[in-house]
Design a protein around this motif. Structure first.
Motif, PDB file in Angstrom:
ATOM      1  N   HIS A  96       0.831  -1.211   0.000  1.00 44.09           N
ATOM      2  CA  HIS A  96       0.000   0.000   0.000  1.00 44.09           C
ATOM      3  C   HIS A  96       0.865   1.260   0.000  1.00 44.09           C
ATOM      4  CE1 HIS A  96      -3.677   2.325   0.756  1.00 44.09           C
ATOM      5  NE2 HIS A  96      -2.878   3.111   1.485  1.00 44.09           N
ATOM      6  N   VAL A  97       1.866   1.282   0.856  1.00 50.56           N
ATOM      7  CA  VAL A  97       2.738   2.462   0.926  1.00 50.56           C
ATOM      8  C   VAL A  97       3.427   2.696  -0.411  1.00 50.56           C
ATOM      9  CG1 VAL A  97       4.819   3.393   2.003  1.00 50.56           C
ATOM     10  CG2 VAL A  97       3.062   2.296   3.423  1.00 50.56           C
ATOM     11  N   LYS A  98       3.859   1.625  -1.059  1.00 48.26           N
ATOM     12  CA  LYS A  98       4.535   1.748  -2.348  1.00 48.26           C
ATOM     13  C   LYS A  98       3.581   2.187  -3.443  1.00 48.26           C
ATOM     14  CE  LYS A  98       7.347  -0.888  -5.643  1.00 48.26           C
ATOM     15  NZ  LYS A  98       7.979  -2.210  -5.937  1.00 48.26           N
ATOM     16  N   ALA A  99       2.351   1.664  -3.438  1.00 51.55           N
ATOM     17  CA  ALA A  99       1.407   1.937  -4.528  1.00 51.55           C
ATOM     18  C   ALA A  99       0.601   3.220  -4.320  1.00 51.55           C
ATOM     19  CB  ALA A  99       0.453   0.749  -4.686  1.00 51.55           C
ATOM     20  N   TYR A 100       0.291   3.562  -3.057  1.00 49.00           N
ATOM     21  CA  TYR A 100      -0.625   4.673  -2.797  1.00 49.00           C
ATOM     22  C   TYR A 100      -0.069   5.738  -1.858  1.00 49.00           C
ATOM     23  CZ  TYR A 100      -3.852   1.242  -4.746  1.00 49.00           C
ATOM     24  OH  TYR A 100      -4.459   0.319  -5.555  1.00 49.00           O
ATOM     25  N   GLY A 101       1.035   5.428  -1.178  1.00 50.30           N
ATOM     26  CA  GLY A 101       1.592   6.370  -0.225  1.00 50.30           C
ATOM     27  C   GLY A 101       1.267   5.986   1.199  1.00 50.30           C
ATOM     28  N   PRO A 102       1.739   6.751   2.182  1.00 49.91           N
ATOM     29  CA  PRO A 102       1.496   6.443   3.600  1.00 49.91           C
ATOM     30  C   PRO A 102       0.010   6.367   3.917  1.00 49.91           C
ATOM     31  CG  PRO A 102       3.139   8.172   3.349  1.00 49.91           C
ATOM     32  CD  PRO A 102       2.547   7.967   1.995  1.00 49.91           C
ATOM     33  N   VAL A 103      -0.339   5.492   4.861  1.00 47.81           N
ATOM     34  CA  VAL A 103      -1.757   5.317   5.219  1.00 47.81           C
ATOM     35  C   VAL A 103      -2.325   6.594   5.837  1.00 47.81           C
ATOM     36  CG1 VAL A 103      -1.619   2.810   5.481  1.00 47.81           C
ATOM     37  CG2 VAL A 103      -1.116   4.289   7.445  1.00 47.81           C
ATOM     38  N   SER A 104      -1.472   7.436   6.363  1.00 48.26           N
ATOM     39  CA  SER A 104      -1.948   8.705   6.921  1.00 48.26           C
ATOM     40  C   SER A 104      -2.381   9.668   5.821  1.00 48.26           C
ATOM     41  CB  SER A 104      -0.859   9.346   7.780  1.00 48.26           C
ATOM     42  OG  SER A 104       0.331   9.538   7.014  1.00 48.26           O
ATOM     43  N   ASP A 105      -1.852   9.467   4.598  1.00 51.15           N
ATOM     44  CA  ASP A 105      -2.214  10.321   3.464  1.00 51.15           C
ATOM     45  C   ASP A 105      -3.273   9.681   2.568  1.00 51.15           C
ATOM     46  OD1 ASP A 105      -0.329  12.126   4.342  1.00 51.15           O
ATOM     47  OD2 ASP A 105       1.255  11.369   3.033  1.00 51.15           O
ATOM     48  N   PHE A 106      -3.250   8.356   2.478  1.00 55.20           N
ATOM     49  CA  PHE A 106      -4.213   7.626   1.651  1.00 55.20           C
ATOM     50  C   PHE A 106      -4.743   6.468   2.489  1.00 55.20           C
ATOM     51  CE2 PHE A 106      -5.764   6.889  -2.738  1.00 55.20           C
ATOM     52  CZ  PHE A 106      -6.371   5.664  -2.561  1.00 55.20           C
TER      53      PHE A 106
END
Length: 513
Positions: A96-106
C-alpha cells in the motif's frame, strides 16, 4: 428385482405420515393462540421454536453470493486488505505504501470513491446466478471493513451514499425476486468492532478486530463519521448496538430469506444475538416467510440456526441440514489480480459430496471493482449450470441415503473447517441421494466410468433381513441408452453403457416402486 438399504425410505415415509398428522393438529390449534404466544421472545427457549431449515432450504442445495466492495479496488492480497494495510510490516502494508503512499495520506476511505461499480447490472447478474443453478443469491451485505452495500440510514459508509451511489443489495434483491430466486444477505461485521483499545496480553495478536489500534494510526480516529468505518466507538457496547441496528435495517427494508453470519459473533453478548434472531423471526412471521439464519462454530444454537463450514464440509452424513461456503477462487474471496480459479469439474464433484451428506452449498464469486465478473468465473458458472440442467433432479429436492457413498479419494482437512473443498475425486468415488418422495434413488460416479465395466455397489445389496423395495428401472440421466443392471444378495450391479458418459459426474437413476 430388489434393492437393499431402502429401509430408510420406508422409515421416512412412516415418519412423514405421523409428522403430517401432528402438524395438522398443531395447525388447527394455532388458530386459538394469541399474538403474544405466537411472537418470538429474545431468549433461546422461545427462539428454538423456529424451524432452522425449512423444506425449501433443504430442497435448494445451491446458492451464490459475492465478496465485493472498496477492498476490490486494490485487488491485492485478500478481502482483508482494509485491516492489513494498517498493520506495519505486513506485506499488504508495504504494498500500500509503495502503490498509494502512507496510510496517513491515503487511507481505506480513499478507495471508496474509486469503487464505482459502473458495470454492475443487477438484472444480468440475477439471470447469471439462476442459470448457474442457484436457488438463492445475494451479496456480502457488509464485510469486516465496515462498508455497507445497501442504502443505510444508520451507517454513513454505504454504497448508496458513496462510491457507486447505488443500492447494490436492494437492486439485486429486486431482480432476484423477479427471477423467483430467494435472497441471502451475509454479515461479517461482528469483527469490525474495535476491541484492541485495551492492551493485549503477552503473546496475543489483534485478530479479534479487523483494524489494528496503535498510537498514530488513522484507525484510532475520533471523527464522528470516520470512526464508524473503523468500528472505533467509545465503548464496545455502543458498537454492539450499531451491529444490531444495521442487521435490523436490512431485515426491515429488504426482507431477506436468509441471513448468514461469519465468525466472531461469539464476541457479541448473547443478548444481542437473541435480539437479532427474535427481530428477524418476528419480521418473517409478518411477511409470511420461512427464513433461515446460518452461523459458524458455536455462535448460535443449532436448534434454530444452520451450521456452516467454511471452505470445507462434513466427513459424513449429519441428521441436521448444514451448509458450506466455498469460493470459485483457488483461495481468495474478493477479486485479486492474478488469482487462479478452481476447475468447474472439481467444484461440481465436491458439491455432490456435500449434497450426499445433507449439506447445502453457498458458492462465492469475485467481481472486479467496476462490476465485471470475469470470463473465467462466468465459464465455470456456465459449466455448473449446464451440468445441473441435465442432472438437477438428482440434486434439488433430494435427501441423503443411509450412507453417503464410498470411494478412494483422500479427503484432506480444510484450511478452515472440516473436510477440504478441493478433494480430487474420480469415477471410483460414488455418492448417493434419494428423492424426498422416495420414488427414486440416484447414484453419482464422480467422473466418467469405463464403458462396459461392471460395477458392484455393495452398499445397495439385498440383505435377507432388510425390507425390500422393487427397482422398476435404471436410466442414465441425460441419455436414453439402455442400462443393464442386476440385483443379488451382496451388491447392486450396474454395467456401464457403451456410450460417452459425463466427464464431470455420471448419474444413474433408480426408479423405485
Amino acid at each position: 428385482m430388489k434393492i437393499n438399504n431402502i429401509k430408510s425410505l420406508f422409515r421416512l415415509s412412516r415418519h412423514a405420515l405421523i409428522t403430517g398428522v401432528i402438524l395438522g393438529v398443531l395447525a388447527s390449534c394455532s388458530t386459538y393462540l394469541t399474538n403474544t404466544e405466537r411472537t418470538y421472545q429474545a431468549n433461546w427457549e422461545s427462539l428454538s421454536k423456529h424451524e432452522a431449515a425449512p423444506e425449501w432450504f433443504q430442497d435448494a442445495k445451491l446458492g451464490i453470493y459475492f465478496h465485493w466492495g472498496p477492498y476490490s479496488v486494490p485487488a491485492y492480497g485478500s478481502a482483508w486488505y482494509p485491516g492489513n494495510m494498517y498493520r506495519k510490516g505486513h506485506p499488504v502494508y508495504m504494498h500500500h505504501v509503495k502503490a498509494y503512499g502512507p496510510v496517513s495520506d491515503f487511507g481505506y476511505e480513499d478507495f471508496i470513491p474509486m469503487f464505482k461499480a459502473q458495470q454492475f447490472d443487477p438484472s444480468e447478474w440475477a439471470q447469471l446466478f439462476k442459470s448457474a443453478g442457484a436457488k438463492f443469491a445475494g451479496p456480502v451485505a457488509q464485510h469486516h471493513d465496515g462498508f455497507a452495500m445497501w442504502d443505510s440510514q444508520i451507517n454513513p459508509w454505504n454504497a448508496k451514499a458513496k462510491g457507486p451511489e447505488r443500492d447494490i443489495l436492494g437492486e439485486l434483491f429486486t431482480e432476484l425476486k423477479k427471477q423467483d430466486v430467494k435472497t441471502i444477505a451475509t454479515f461479517h461485521h461482528a469483527r469490525n468492532g474495535q476491541r484492541n483499545k485495551t492492551p493485549l496480553a503477552a503473546g496475543m495478536t489483534d485478530f479479534n478486530s479487523h483494524y489494528p489500534y496503535y498510537e498514530g494510526s488513522p484507525t484510532t480516529t475520533t471523527d464522528p463519521k470516520l470512526r464508524k468505518l473503523f468500528g472505533n466507538f467509545e465503548t464496545i457496547d455502543e458498537f454492539n448496538q450499531y451491529w444490531l441496528a444495521q442487521i435490523n435495517e436490512v431485515v426491515d427494508n429488504y426482507s431477506p430469506d436468509i441471513i448468514w453470519f461469519d465468525s466472531w459473533m461469539n464476541m457479541l453478548p448473547e443478548s444481542y444475538r437473541q435480539k437479532m434472531a427474535a427481530h428477524y423471526f418476528n419480521h418473517a412471521k409478518n411477511t409470511n416467510q420461512e427464513v433461515v439464519t446460518v452461523h459458524k462454530h458455536n455462535d448460535m444454537p443449532m436448534s434454530l440456526s444452520v451450521l456452516d463450514f467454511e471452505q470445507g464440509g462434513r466427513r459424513d452424513i449429519h441428521p441436521m441440514p448444514w451448509m458450506t461456503d466455498i469460493t470459485l477462487g483457488d483461495s481468495r474471496w474478493s477479486y485479486i489480480e492474478g488469482e487462479k480459479y478452481k476447475p468447474a469439474e472439481l467444484v461440481v464433484r465436491n458439491m455432490i459430496d456435500v449434497w450426499s451428506k445433507n449439506g447445502i452449498v453457498l458458492l462465492n464469486v469475485s467481481p472486479r471493482a467496476d462490476g465485471v465478473i470475469n470470463q473465467t468465473q462466468r465459464a465455470a458458472l456456465k459449466t455448473i449450470g449446464d451440468w445441473l440442467q441435465v442432472h438437477g433432479e438428482a440434486v434439488y429436492g433430494t435427501r441423503p441415503f443411509d450412507t453417503y457413498g464410498y470411494g478412494s479419494a483422500h479427503s484432506a482437512s480444510s484450511s478452515h473447517d472440516g473436510q477440504s473443498a478441493k478433494v480430487e475425486y474420480t469415477a471410483k468415488d460414488v455418492r448417493f441421494t434419494v428423492a424426498k418422495n422416495n420414488k427414486a434413488m440416484y447414484i453419482f460416479f464422480l467422473g466418467e466410468p469405463k464403458q462396459g465395466q461392471k460395477i458392484k455397489i455393495k452398499a445397495l445389496g439385498r440383505h435377507r433381513y432388510a425390507p425390500r423395495s422393487a427397482v422398476k428401472s435404471v436410466s442414465l440421466l441425460g441419455s436414453d441408452v439402455e442400462v443393464k443392471w442386476q440385483d443379488d444378495a451382496y451388491s447392486f450391479n450396474l454395467v456401464m453403457p457403451t456410450v460417452a458418459m459425463n466427464n464431470i459426474a455420471t448419474v444413474f437413476k433408480l426408479e423405485l416402486e
